[in-house]
Design an enzyme around this catalytic site. Structure first.
Site, short mmCIF file in Angstrom:
data_model
loop_
_atom_site.label_atom_id
_atom_site.label_comp_id
_atom_site.label_asym_id
_atom_site.label_seq_id
_atom_site.Cartn_x
_atom_site.Cartn_y
_atom_site.Cartn_z
N ASP A 169 0.84 -1.19 0.00
CA ASP A 169 0.00 0.00 0.00
C ASP A 169 0.89 1.25 0.00
OD1 ASP A 169 -2.44 1.55 2.23
OD2 ASP A 169 -2.33 1.53 0.04
N ASN A 170 0.34 2.38 -0.43
CA ASN A 170 0.96 3.70 -0.27
C ASN A 170 2.27 3.91 -1.02
OD1 ASN A 170 -0.01 2.92 2.93
ND2 ASN A 170 -1.07 4.52 1.81
O1 LIG Z 1 -2.56 4.28 3.99
C1 LIG Z 1 -1.76 5.12 4.73
C2 LIG Z 1 -1.84 6.50 4.56
C3 LIG Z 1 -1.00 7.34 5.32
C4 LIG Z 1 -1.11 8.82 5.14
C5 LIG Z 1 -1.05 9.68 6.25
C6 LIG Z 1 -1.17 11.06 6.06
C7 LIG Z 1 -1.36 11.57 4.77
F1 LIG Z 1 -1.50 12.90 4.62
C8 LIG Z 1 -1.42 10.72 3.68
C9 LIG Z 1 -1.29 9.35 3.86
C10 LIG Z 1 -0.11 6.81 6.25
C11 LIG Z 1 -0.03 5.40 6.42
C12 LIG Z 1 0.86 4.82 7.35
C13 LIG Z 1 0.90 3.44 7.47
C14 LIG Z 1 0.07 2.66 6.66
N1 LIG Z 1 -0.78 3.20 5.75
C15 LIG Z 1 -0.86 4.55 5.63
MG LIG Z 2 -1.85 2.23 4.06
#
Ligand SMILES: Oc1cc(-c2ccc(F)cc2)cc2cccnc12
Ligand SMILES: [Mg+2]
Length: 214
Positions: A169-170
């Site tokens: 993911d991400n």
């Molecule tokens: O799916 C995720 C998204 C984000 C995230 C946090 C703040 C943002 F502005 C954008 C994206 C962090 C993660 C950390 C760990 C696992 N997955 C995540």
């Molecule tokens: Mg994530």
């Protein structure tokens, strides 16, 4: 202080979902995070891609790195065949506590083993502690700079077999550039990018699927 975001998410599940119905748990979390407060679940857009890749693999053993509140744990476990096993690793005890309750509310606790601790410490113990020979499917959704070292660790511990699918993911937001470089340049993986959206937003994000070639 008061309640945490994960605790409020759990309350929303207990209020709006039906006990033992995983789909209603998923819908309750998605509704809450889209209309009340954002949270870092893989979400419904990327969740559909996760579902389809998972169904294609039909894994007997799954490793999830990064449980958070258990949303993707429920998405994955609801599609797994009887007798198959999901091990999910969460570093944060407060997240793990909420996740246990959400997984149990969905009625999926028999398929799921939630382990608290650091992935780097736990991966070398998977064989001895859980009798795992290989993982058929790995979902990477924890801290982005752990994706590459943990993948190398899974290789070194002999926990990947020819055909094991890694889904990360991400890879765009927040981004995992070192991981992408690793799996896209290594002759031991066949990778492809599934473009999607950051959960509950219009921002771009996506999933990287990498098949271990042995
Ligand atoms: O799916 C995720 C998204 C984000 C995230 C946090 C703040 C943002 F502005 C954008 C994206 C962090 C993660 C950390 C760990 C696992 N997955 C995540
Ligand atoms: Mg994530």
């Amino acid at each position: 202080t008061g309640t945490s975001r994960p605790q409020r998410m759990l309350k929303a599940v207990q209020k709006n979902a039906t006990k033992g119905d995983p789909q209603s748990v998923i819908s309750a979390i998605d509704y809450y995070c889209r209309h009340k407060e954002w949270a870092m679940n893989v979400g419904d857009d990327k969740g559909l891609i996760l579902d389809s890749v998972l169904m294609e693999v039909n894994p007997s053993t799954v490793l999830e790195l990064g449980t958070y509140c258990g949303y993707s744990t429920v998405r994955i476990a609801r599609l797994m065949s009887p007798g198959s096993k999901l091990i999910t690793v969460e570093f944060n005890p407060a997240f793990a506590e909420v996740a246990r309750q959400i997984i149990a509310y969905a009625g999926l606790q028999d398929k799921v083993t939630l382990v608290e601790g650091s992935s780097g410490d736990l991966i070398p113990k998977m064989k001895e502690r859980f009798g795992i020979k290989y993982f058929d499917f790995v979902f990477l959704d924890h801290w982005k700079d752990s994706y590459a070292p943990d993948t190398k660790l899974l290789e070194d511990c002999g926990l990947l077999k020819k055909g094991t699918v890694l889904l990360a993911d991400n890879v765009i937001c927040p981004g995992a550039p070192e991981y992408l470089k690793y799996v896209r340049n290594s002759p031991r993986y066949e990778s492809r990018y599934y473009k999607s959206n950051l959960e509950y937003t219009k921002a771009e994000d996506g999933l990287e699927k990498s098949v271990f070639l042995g």
